[in-house]
Write a protein that holds these residues in place. Sequence first.
Motif, PDB file in Angstrom:
ATOM      1  N   ALA A 160       0.842  -1.191   0.000  1.00 12.96           N
ATOM      2  CA  ALA A 160       0.000   0.000   0.000  1.00 12.96           C
ATOM      3  C   ALA A 160       0.881   1.245   0.000  1.00 12.96           C
ATOM      4  CB  ALA A 160      -0.924  -0.006   1.219  1.00 12.96           C
ATOM      5  N   GLY A 161       0.525   2.210  -0.843  1.00  4.87           N
ATOM      6  CA  GLY A 161       1.293   3.437  -0.963  1.00  4.87           C
ATOM      7  C   GLY A 161       2.217   3.465  -2.162  1.00  4.87           C
ATOM      8  N   TYR A 173       3.233   3.338  -6.098  1.00  5.00           N
ATOM      9  CA  TYR A 173       2.512   3.795  -7.287  1.00  5.00           C
ATOM     10  C   TYR A 173       3.301   3.469  -8.544  1.00  5.00           C
ATOM     11  CZ  TYR A 173       5.507   8.014  -6.797  1.00  5.00           C
ATOM     12  OH  TYR A 173       6.574   8.885  -6.672  1.00  5.00           O
ATOM     13  N   THR A 210     -16.209   3.853  -9.205  1.00  2.91           N
ATOM     14  CA  THR A 210     -15.567   2.724  -8.540  1.00  2.91           C
ATOM     15  C   THR A 210     -16.189   1.431  -9.039  1.00  2.91           C
ATOM     16  OG1 THR A 210     -15.122   4.001  -6.532  1.00  2.91           O
ATOM     17  CG2 THR A 210     -15.107   1.606  -6.321  1.00  2.91           C
ATOM     18  N   LYS A 214     -10.690   2.272  -8.509  1.00  4.63           N
ATOM     19  CA  LYS A 214     -11.287   3.598  -8.427  1.00  4.63           C
ATOM     20  C   LYS A 214     -10.646   4.462  -9.514  1.00  4.63           C
ATOM     21  CE  LYS A 214     -11.707   3.235  -3.367  1.00  4.63           C
ATOM     22  NZ  LYS A 214     -10.906   2.007  -3.145  1.00  4.63           N
ATOM     23  N   GLN A 253      -1.193   5.047 -11.022  1.00  2.11           N
ATOM     24  CA  GLN A 253      -1.899   3.943 -10.373  1.00  2.11           C
ATOM     25  C   GLN A 253      -1.355   3.829  -8.952  1.00  2.11           C
ATOM     26  OE1 GLN A 253      -0.840   0.003 -11.598  1.00  2.11           O
ATOM     27  NE2 GLN A 253      -2.673  -0.939 -10.748  1.00  2.11           N
ATOM     28  N   THR A 254      -2.170   4.205  -7.969  1.00  6.61           N
ATOM     29  CA  THR A 254      -1.751   4.161  -6.573  1.00  6.61           C
ATOM     30  C   THR A 254      -2.351   2.930  -5.897  1.00  6.61           C
ATOM     31  OG1 THR A 254      -1.657   6.581  -6.477  1.00  6.61           O
ATOM     32  CG2 THR A 254      -1.731   5.405  -4.382  1.00  6.61           C
ATOM     33  N   ASN A 284      -3.797   0.897  -2.989  1.00  8.97           N
ATOM     34  CA  ASN A 284      -4.466   1.156  -1.714  1.00  8.97           C
ATOM     35  C   ASN A 284      -4.339  -0.018  -0.743  1.00  8.97           C
ATOM     36  OD1 ASN A 284      -5.435   3.689  -2.684  1.00  8.97           O
ATOM     37  ND2 ASN A 284      -7.047   2.609  -3.788  1.00  8.97           N
ATOM     38  N   SER A 285      -4.380  -1.237  -1.266  1.00  5.57           N
ATOM     39  CA  SER A 285      -4.221  -2.416  -0.414  1.00  5.57           C
ATOM     40  C   SER A 285      -3.817  -3.607  -1.266  1.00  5.57           C
ATOM     41  CB  SER A 285      -5.515  -2.732   0.351  1.00  5.57           C
ATOM     42  OG  SER A 285      -6.542  -3.142  -0.536  1.00  5.57           O
ATOM     43  N   ASP A 338      -6.693  -3.393  -4.229  1.00  9.93           N
ATOM     44  CA  ASP A 338      -7.438  -2.145  -4.402  1.00  9.93           C
ATOM     45  C   ASP A 338      -6.475  -1.077  -4.909  1.00  9.93           C
ATOM     46  OD1 ASP A 338      -8.522   0.475  -3.765  1.00  9.93           O
ATOM     47  OD2 ASP A 338      -9.926  -0.472  -2.395  1.00  9.93           O
ATOM     48  N   TYR A 339      -6.844  -0.412  -6.011  1.00  5.41           N
ATOM     49  CA  TYR A 339      -5.994   0.677  -6.491  1.00  5.41           C
ATOM     50  C   TYR A 339      -6.824   1.799  -7.096  1.00  5.41           C
ATOM     51  CZ  TYR A 339      -6.374  -1.313 -11.274  1.00  5.41           C
ATOM     52  OH  TYR A 339      -6.812  -1.800 -12.480  1.00  5.41           O
ATOM     53  N   THR A 340      -6.184   2.969  -7.222  1.00  9.78           N
ATOM     54  CA  THR A 340      -6.839   4.160  -7.747  1.00  9.78           C
ATOM     55  C   THR A 340      -6.054   4.690  -8.936  1.00  9.78           C
ATOM     56  OG1 THR A 340      -7.656   4.756  -5.543  1.00  9.78           O
ATOM     57  CG2 THR A 340      -7.636   6.501  -7.207  1.00  9.78           C
TER      58      THR A 340
END
Length: 201
Positions: free
Chosen positions: A132-133, A135, A151, A160, A174-175, A177-178, A187-189
């Motif tokens: 996580a964190g 990118y 989402t 997301k 692309q970050t 998240n988990s 999980d990514y954003t």
Amino acid sequence: MQVDPPATPDPAVTANVITDQIVGWSAGTQGRISVVAYPTADVADAVTLSTAAVDGQGRFTLSLPTGAQVAPYMVRFQTTPREGCTGFFTQSVASATHYGFKYYLLDNATTNTVITRGLVQNNPGFTGTTKAGDYFIQRFYASTAFTVTGTLACPTYVIKANLNLKPGWNAVVQTINSVNTDGTVRDYTLTSPQTLPAAVF
């Protein structure tokens, strides 16, 4: 009242040429870096869209593919419900399409052997094990200017999106998240940066 002028866009965000240096390159090795499309799951069907030489210090200047080259691989975001999932994405232009990638093919040019099909542009602190964190910088070619929001939540992954794409090439962050216990991304954003964050190959 004084009005501040609009911020000057970071040219790296919409550049169609990437000039960089590969970290940890074996000094003196001559290589090639390529953007490759994979129309099927079989790597034998891979199509090289653009390629550039990598010099003995790992330096390269790669021109990204043209619109005509990526046209056969353009798709739309998931804008309707998907079975087993909740949510979907909303495109401001329903007919807009895009082509996106984050992995580069890296070859040894002397031996004509593949070094990796998974070279990525990632945050400088990336250790090789995604957490996580972290990118990654993806590249999206957009058919027109459009936004993407929403989402998509499925049993094994969540995506997301908050994108503001310009016509042509766009850098997208692309970050993570988990991640799952096995290290796969859960999980990514996806976001459109105003300024390209620090990243290395």
